[in-house]
Design an enzyme around this catalytic site. Structure first.
Site, PDB file in Angstrom:
ATOM      1  N   ILE A 653      53.889  47.771  14.841  1.00 55.20           N
ATOM      2  CA  ILE A 653      53.327  47.925  13.501  1.00 55.20           C
ATOM      3  C   ILE A 653      53.792  49.294  12.988  1.00 55.20           C
ATOM      4  O   ILE A 653      53.399  50.324  13.518  1.00 55.20           O
ATOM      5  CB  ILE A 653      51.779  47.877  13.538  1.00 55.20           C
ATOM      6  N   ASN A 655      53.119  50.812  10.235  1.00 58.34           N
ATOM      7  CA  ASN A 655      52.081  51.600   9.581  1.00 58.34           C
ATOM      8  C   ASN A 655      50.817  50.744   9.496  1.00 58.34           C
ATOM      9  O   ASN A 655      50.746  49.817   8.688  1.00 58.34           O
ATOM     10  CB  ASN A 655      52.563  51.995   8.180  1.00 58.34           C
ATOM     11  N   PRO A 656      49.826  51.034  10.338  1.00 62.35           N
ATOM     12  CA  PRO A 656      48.635  50.182  10.363  1.00 62.35           C
ATOM     13  C   PRO A 656      47.865  50.163   9.041  1.00 62.35           C
ATOM     14  O   PRO A 656      47.147  49.213   8.766  1.00 62.35           O
ATOM     15  CB  PRO A 656      47.768  50.780  11.475  1.00 62.35           C
ATOM     16  N   THR A 658      49.273  50.263   5.785  1.00 53.48           N
ATOM     17  CA  THR A 658      49.886  49.311   4.846  1.00 53.48           C
ATOM     18  C   THR A 658      49.842  47.898   5.438  1.00 53.48           C
ATOM     19  O   THR A 658      49.689  46.923   4.710  1.00 53.48           O
ATOM     20  CB  THR A 658      51.340  49.709   4.523  1.00 53.48           C
ATOM     21  N   GLN A 662      48.266  44.387   3.799  1.00 54.19           N
ATOM     22  CA  GLN A 662      49.000  43.125   3.700  1.00 54.19           C
ATOM     23  C   GLN A 662      48.183  41.987   4.301  1.00 54.19           C
ATOM     24  O   GLN A 662      48.083  40.902   3.731  1.00 54.19           O
ATOM     25  CB  GLN A 662      50.319  43.219   4.478  1.00 54.19           C
ATOM     26  N   LYS A 725      58.118  42.436  13.954  1.00 50.19           N
ATOM     27  CA  LYS A 725      58.202  40.990  13.732  1.00 50.19           C
ATOM     28  C   LYS A 725      57.987  40.601  12.273  1.00 50.19           C
ATOM     29  O   LYS A 725      58.366  39.506  11.864  1.00 50.19           O
ATOM     30  CB  LYS A 725      57.153  40.277  14.568  1.00 50.19           C
ATOM     31  N   GLY A 726      57.351  41.457  11.492  1.00 47.86           N
ATOM     32  CA  GLY A 726      57.062  41.108  10.097  1.00 47.86           C
ATOM     33  C   GLY A 726      55.686  40.498   9.976  1.00 47.86           C
ATOM     34  O   GLY A 726      55.277  39.680  10.802  1.00 47.86           O
ATOM     35  N   GLY A 728      54.103  40.281   6.456  1.00 47.66           N
ATOM     36  CA  GLY A 728      53.728  40.121   5.049  1.00 47.66           C
ATOM     37  C   GLY A 728      53.084  38.784   4.763  1.00 47.66           C
ATOM     38  O   GLY A 728      52.187  38.686   3.933  1.00 47.66           O
ATOM     39  N   GLU A 729      53.555  37.757   5.420  1.00 52.81           N
ATOM     40  CA  GLU A 729      53.078  36.416   5.103  1.00 52.81           C
ATOM     41  C   GLU A 729      52.173  35.832   6.185  1.00 52.81           C
ATOM     42  O   GLU A 729      51.723  34.699   6.084  1.00 52.81           O
ATOM     43  CB  GLU A 729      54.282  35.493   4.850  1.00 52.81           C
TER      44      GLU A 729
HETATM   45 MO1  MOS Z   1      58.104  35.336   0.166  1.00 52.46          MO
HETATM   46  S1  MOS Z   1      57.380  33.563  -0.463  1.00 52.46           S
HETATM   47  O1  MOS Z   1      59.217  34.906   1.284  1.00 52.46           O
HETATM   48  O2  MOS Z   1      58.487  36.260  -1.148  1.00 52.46           O
END
Ligand code: MOS
Length: 763
Positions: A653, A655-656, A658, A662, A725-726, A728-729
């Site tokens: 991670i 930055n825990p 930000t 998310q 790993k990412g 955001g989603e």
């Molecule tokens: Mo996202 S839906 O991959 O911007």
């Protein structure tokens, strides 16, 4: 003297505040429409009132009579045709293959049919409402079950789409002890970013500057260059801040070229800020889906068969599909798997990416079915997932680079108080309120793409990082700055970060949660090149020792293991030895397994994302466990969600702080996708009805008083240099299922159709 065992190194960076926080709260951060241009004209779009048919003619007299009108572009008078380019879903960059103003044909309600340009926004708007289009309408197909839709197998229309399968799922299902066979559906949703879709185009001596909020400045530059048939060096895109995107600003909509054409015609900069309702049809959306799932298991809960059929709505000309079975079929040790995805063509604008595009609908179905199976087995739903947990995906048997799903469930369950749940439905209450606890798995593929960066280190410790990444609210400035600060041993406030500009070294589309992994890996690699130069100056002997281990990218300084290590460097001494005041390096990074044409594609603004289930020897996903408490009023059926909790593992991670934002936003959105959000369609006209923020329901603070995010420290040595790993989603996947699972627990009612409306609840 005793030596204490070293503290276990938590795999997390510091919770640095956002580098751009002050600019944002003081209003100094400049969004696309904020850029002042000299002597602008203003554009307003005219959209089709019919969903299918053709334009017979225009009456523009009244519109032309509005004071200040400069030009009205229609298909009848717009000769500068742009070249058709490829649709995003077919490997291109365009949000749709429909080219407005290229013909009288109407493909969907709300298609652009004219552009009015005037001295002021108000004049353009007034004139736009006075444009009269005479249309010949044909009956339009709105969605599933509408007459006239066309259903096709996804594998027949998309080269990329595979229907994962293994073993004999039908046979295993037939002979399973315990079976679930159920159908689920999810609605249309629109992104509704608070920042509206804006475009300003400025021509100066054949140079085009575009101010547009973008998740892909490099792609936008190349796409527009291709559409106009001009050299890419003549197009410059600026998008330093994006006020929400969620996928809607990743592919290139037809509006950009139209604004550029308008600017050329009136020989002035032209600015367009679309209204919110126009955004519903001029950009993309999450299409409605349907699913049939069959699960077969032993009495102990071991799954032997998983059969998933999915249907997704798309537009008439474009085969957009998310095909979420590519993820769902890899999630557990299923034994035998069969899957099939279909598209259903209707007279609609082309759908597109919307946060966790495949996972949100497909995991709603699977994670609901898992809960139904647990109920049928009389088994705790977490235990069902434990029994079917696996370190090798079931289709090809590849190992996960790392997988901490059950650790997430364990930590999450503890923090949530899952042990206090009494298993029987309708067995927990507080006065008039029935209480339900539900949970679900989330997963999101770890994806990466090639990226380039330029980093400059000054003797006084100041650093400048340049990369065409994107600040879409994700904290990109901050984590990119942190990556450089950490590598070069300087405080993060000494780092200035330049992103969101197509003149900078190319970075991929900020989509598929690949941004942090890709941009930070590139920046860290270039910082290693700088460290290598400093090392070489200080220790010429030593830096030669492991020359054999050098890794060489494109036109970049070879980097040794010594430079890559976290050995501290005496910067002053090194600069003395080098006899310079500034060291600058440029480098290009690509993930392992990226195709050979990756760097060229990166330079041409083409998308080359790898990872997830498609790595060669591995499969890479971030995981999480989500918990929801619902309270449902026995008499009014009002549904409240007092608590949401998610425990997530996503590698390093950066930055825990930000990351937490998310994940929190994701959880809230996931809850919203169960209880609030849906774009309603008028089937008679194939038209969106609630295309505004008054009628399109989104959650407010009162809708979810407590949101708790737990991040597990997960080490992943296989994924990329940043170990990222990412995420955001990751947050908004599975949440919708967890809500419905909690509703079942509270009421004994299984809801398989989203969004949940209280009239569906018979209790
Ligand atoms: Mo996202 S839906 O991959 O911007």
């Amino acid at each position: 003297m005793t030596t204490a065992a070293p503290e276990p190194k938590l795999n997390m960076g510091p919770p640095a505040p956002r580098l751009d926080a002050r600019l944002k709260v003081t209003g100094e951060a400049r969004y696309a429409a904020d850029f002042p241009v000299s002597n602008p004209a203003f554009a307003f779009l005219v959209l089709s009132p019919i969903a299918k048919g053709r334009i017979v003619g225009f009456d523009l007299n009244e519109a032309r009579g509005v004071a200040g009108v400069l030009d009205i572009l229609t298909h009848e008078n717009t000769a500068i045709a742009v070249k058709p380019t490829k649709f995003f879903g077919a490997g291109g960059r365009a949000s749709t293959s429909i080219r407005p103003l290229s013909s009288p044909q109407i493909w969907h309600d709300g298609q652009i049919i004219a552009v009015v340009v005037a001295e002021t926004f108000e004049a353009a708007r007034e004139a736009a409402y006075k444009v009269r289009a005479r249309c010949q309408a044909e009956p339009a197909s709105a969605t599933f079950d509408s007459p006239g839709t066309a259903t096709e197998a996804a594998a027949d229309v998309s080269k990329e789409h595979k229907d994962p399968q293994v073993g004999d799922a039908a046979g295993a299902f037939a002979s399973a002890d315990v079976k679930i066979d159920a159908e689920y559906s999810t609605p249309t949703q629109h992104h509704n970013p608070i920042e509206l879709f804006a475009t300003t185009c400025v021509w100066s001596d054949d140079q085009l500057t575009i101010y547009e909020p973008s998740q892909f400045v490099h792609g936008l530059k190349y796409e527009i260059a291709e559409q106009f048939g001009i050299g890419p060096s003549r197009v410059h895109v600026k998008s330093p801040y994006v006020g929400g995107a969620f996928g809607s600003k990743g592919s290139i909509t037809p509006r950009t070229a139209l604004v550029a054409i308008a600017a050329k015609r009136v020989n002035r900069p032209v600015k367009l800020v679309m209204t919110r309702d126009q955004g519903f049809t001029v950009t993309t959306y999450r299409a409605e889906t349907r699913h049939r799932i069959r699960l077969g298991a032993s009495r102990e809960g071991k799954i032997s068969a998983y059969i998933h059929e999915g249907w997704e709505v798309t537009s008439r000309p474009d085969a957009y599909l998310v095909g979420g079975t590519k993820n769902s079929t890899h999630l557990y040790g299923f034994g035998n798997v069969a899957s099939r995805v279909f598209i259903v063509r209707a007279d609609r604008n082309t759908p597109g990416f919307m946060r966790s595009p495949p996972e949100v609908p497909y995991l709603f179905a699977l994670e609901s079915a898992m809960d139904e199976l647990a109920v049928k087995l009389n088994m705790d739903p977490i235990e069902l997932r434990r029994v079917n947990d696996t370190m090798n995906e079931p289709i090809g048997g590849k190992p996960y680079t790392s997988r901490s799903l059950m650790a997430c469930f364990d930590d999450g369950a503890k923090a949530f108080g899952w042990a206090q749940r009494s298993a029987a439905p309708k067995s927990m209450a507080d006065g008039d309120w029935l209480i339900g606890y539900g949970c679900a798995t989330t997963c999101y593929p770890s994806q990466m793409a090639p990226a380039a960066a330029r980093v400059r280190l000054q003797r006084d410790g100041r650093v400048r990082v340049e990369i065409a990444g994107h600040e879409i609210g994700n904290g990109a400035y901050t984590v990119i700055g942190q990556a450089a600060a950490e590598k070069l041993g300087v405080p993060v406030d000494k780092v200035s970060v330049r992103i969101g500009d197509s003149d900078l070294p190319p970075a991929p589309v900020a989509g598929g949660s690949n941004s942090t992994a890709s941009t930070c890996s590139a920046v860290m690699m270039v910082c290693d090149q700088i460290r290598q130069r400093l090392f070489k100056a200080l220790m010429p002997q030593e830096s030669m020792v492991d020359k054999a281990k050098e890794t060489v990218g494109l036109g970049q300084t070879p980097v040794t293991e010594a430079a890559k290590s976290d050995r501290p460097l005496d910067r002053d001494k090194a600069f003395d030895a080098l006899g310079v005041a500034v060291v600058e390096e440029y480098g290009e990074w690509k993930p392992d397994g990226a195709p050979t044409d990756s760097f060229r594609a990166m330079h041409e603004g083409k998308v080359r994302i790898v990872g997830g289930p498609e790595m060669k020897d591995w499969i890479a996903y971030a995981f999480g466990a989500e918990f929801v408490e619902v309270r449902i009023n026995r008499w009014t059926h009002e549904i409240r969600v007092p608590r949401l909790l998610g425990a997530f593992a996503a590698g390093h991670i950066m930055n825990p702080r930000t990351a937490r934002s998310q994940l929190m936003g994701g959880l809230i959105w996931g809850m919203s996708s169960a209880l609030h959000e849906a774009t309603e369609l008028d089937g008679r006209y194939a038209r969106y009805v609630n295309d505004n923020l008054a009628d399109y329901l989104v959650p407010v603070n009162a809708d979810v008083p407590s949101v708790e995010v737990i991040m597990l420290a997960e080490q992943d040595d296989h994924i990329n240099p940043a170990g990222v790993k990412g995420l955001g989603e990751l947050g908004n996947v599975g949440t919708n299922a967890a809500v419905c699972n909690a509703i079942f627990h509270a009421t004994g009612r299984r809801l398989r159709k989203l969004p949940v409306r209280l009239e569906q609840l018979e209790i």
